[in-house]
Design a protein around this motif. Structure first.
Motif, PDB file in Angstrom:
ATOM      1  N   MET A 120     -12.842  -0.275  -0.393  1.00  0.00           N
ATOM      2  CA  MET A 120     -12.445  -0.962   0.824  1.00  0.00           C
ATOM      3  C   MET A 120     -13.481  -0.834   1.941  1.00  0.00           C
ATOM      4  SD  MET A 120     -10.189  -2.961   1.882  1.00  0.00           S
ATOM      5  CE  MET A 120      -9.972  -3.793   3.460  1.00  0.00           C
ATOM      6  N   GLU A 121     -14.108   0.323   2.081  1.00  0.00           N
ATOM      7  CA  GLU A 121     -15.103   0.478   3.148  1.00  0.00           C
ATOM      8  C   GLU A 121     -16.300  -0.439   2.910  1.00  0.00           C
ATOM      9  OE1 GLU A 121     -17.488   4.376   1.331  1.00  0.00           O
ATOM     10  OE2 GLU A 121     -16.302   4.559   3.171  1.00  0.00           O
ATOM     11  N   ASP A 162      -6.282   1.905  -6.548  1.00  0.00           N
ATOM     12  CA  ASP A 162      -7.162   1.615  -5.427  1.00  0.00           C
ATOM     13  C   ASP A 162      -8.199   0.556  -5.765  1.00  0.00           C
ATOM     14  OD1 ASP A 162      -5.907   3.462  -3.811  1.00  0.00           O
ATOM     15  OD2 ASP A 162      -7.192   5.106  -4.486  1.00  0.00           O
ATOM     16  N   ARG A 163      -8.526   0.410  -7.063  1.00  0.00           N
ATOM     17  CA  ARG A 163      -9.547  -0.533  -7.468  1.00  0.00           C
ATOM     18  C   ARG A 163      -8.920  -1.635  -8.317  1.00  0.00           C
ATOM     19  NH1 ARG A 163     -14.354   2.621  -6.975  1.00  0.00           N
ATOM     20  NH2 ARG A 163     -15.621   0.906  -7.739  1.00  0.00           N
ATOM     21  N   ARG A 168     -11.264  -8.260  -2.145  1.00  0.00           N
ATOM     22  CA  ARG A 168     -10.283  -7.343  -2.752  1.00  0.00           C
ATOM     23  C   ARG A 168      -9.785  -7.892  -4.086  1.00  0.00           C
ATOM     24  NH1 ARG A 168      -7.301  -3.518   0.345  1.00  0.00           N
ATOM     25  NH2 ARG A 168      -5.533  -4.014  -0.986  1.00  0.00           N
ATOM     26  N   VAL A 211     -12.224 -10.747   3.338  1.00  0.00           N
ATOM     27  CA  VAL A 211     -11.718  -9.426   2.942  1.00  0.00           C
ATOM     28  C   VAL A 211     -10.721  -9.522   1.789  1.00  0.00           C
ATOM     29  CG1 VAL A 211     -10.352  -7.441   3.689  1.00  0.00           C
ATOM     30  CG2 VAL A 211     -12.208  -8.285   5.136  1.00  0.00           C
ATOM     31  N   HIS A 255       0.820  -1.219   0.000  1.00  0.00           N
ATOM     32  CA  HIS A 255       0.000   0.000   0.000  1.00  0.00           C
ATOM     33  C   HIS A 255       0.851   1.264   0.000  1.00  0.00           C
ATOM     34  CE1 HIS A 255      -3.647  -2.284   1.855  1.00  0.00           C
ATOM     35  NE2 HIS A 255      -3.400  -2.598   0.604  1.00  0.00           N
TER      36      HIS A 255
END
Length: 272
Positions: free
Chosen positions: A190-191, A130-131, A183, A179, A123
């Protein structure tokens, strides 16, 4: 009598806080905390951890659902697959000796800790998207909902089944599977992943709790204060979650989980 009650409640509160902060870690540390804090074996601690994590996760999921962050159709599919497989995990847990089961749990926990540290480093890399551009499950930009395809449904079902098996076998909520799976296979923010994970954890955990209760393997004297503490911890954790750095939370939990994993390996080796 009072001291075990207070210890159980305090351990549950810690699990609830972790679950609120990570959406994934509370379940996998519940059993080790019960093993060390209340001197329970893994098979006995598992259903207690499921009860606490399930109720705390349900509370978090309901609050997130009000905010429109839960992908409830995906959560229902994953939880349905997990609920079918979870009794198999419970059956296996009652037939595997405590020491090998504890060692297996420690190895899984160590893997989770190592992966979270690696993700923390990833990260920090510049220009990281981010996606997930190649996701099997993608959000329709017009409707704002997942576009359902066969590869998407298949990926969600498989991930839910794996989470359900581990939920029954090790007494974990399965968030550490859900999770990273979401992803990898979706482009959900993420939320939304954390919120959806909480919904799946709640549904899968409750199926395991019902199965344990029916079979008479639920130690309610420890489960009730542990669960109450987890709910209080979840509410408290939500108040501070948005004020803390996600990277710092991830790194701190990874170190915490790694220490517990090593301690469980030492304990399991002493029992062999």
């Amino acid at each position: 009598m009072t001291e075990p009650f207070l210890i159980s409640a305090a351990l549950g509160a810690l699990v609830g806080v972790i679950l609120a902060l990570t959406g994934a870690g509370g379940g996998i540390v519940a059993v080790p905390l019960l093993v060390f804090g209340l001197k329970l074996d893994v098979a006995t601690a598992g259903p207690i951890g499921l009860a606490a994590v399930g109720i705390a996760a349900a509370l978090g999921a309901l609050l997130a659902l009000r905010e429109g962050r839960v992908r409830y159709k995906a959560a229902t599919l994953m939880a349905g697959a997990g609920a079918i497989v979870s009794p198999l995990g419970l059956w296996l847990a009652r037939r595997v000796p405590n020491a090998p089961l504890m060692l297996l749990f420690a190895l899984v926990l160590l893997y989770v800790a190592a992966r979270m540290l690696l993700q923390h480093r990833a990260h920090r890399q510049p220009n990281r998207p981010d996606r997930n551009p190649g996701a099997a499950c993608r959000i329709d930009e017009v409707r704002g909902k997942l576009a359902w395809t066969l590869p998407c449904a298949r990926a969600l079902t498989l991930s839910g089944a794996i989470a359900g098996l581990l939920s029954g076998l090790l007494g974990v909520g399965g968030g550490f599977v859900i999770v990273p799976a979401l992803r990898r296979i979706s482009d959900i923010p993420m939320e939304g992943i954390v919120a959806t994970s909480l919904a799946v954890i709640a549904l899968v955990s409750m199926s395991g709790v019902v199965a344990s209760s029916v079979s008479g393997h639920m130690a309610w004297a420890a489960a009730l204060p542990f669960t109450g503490g987890a709910v209080a911890g979840m509410l408290s954790g939500r108040l501070v979650a948005r004020r803390l750095s996600g990277a710092h939370i991830q790194r701190g939990f990874a170190v915490f989980a790694g220490v517990i994993a090593i301690a469980m390996m030492v304990k399991a080796s002493a029992l062999i």
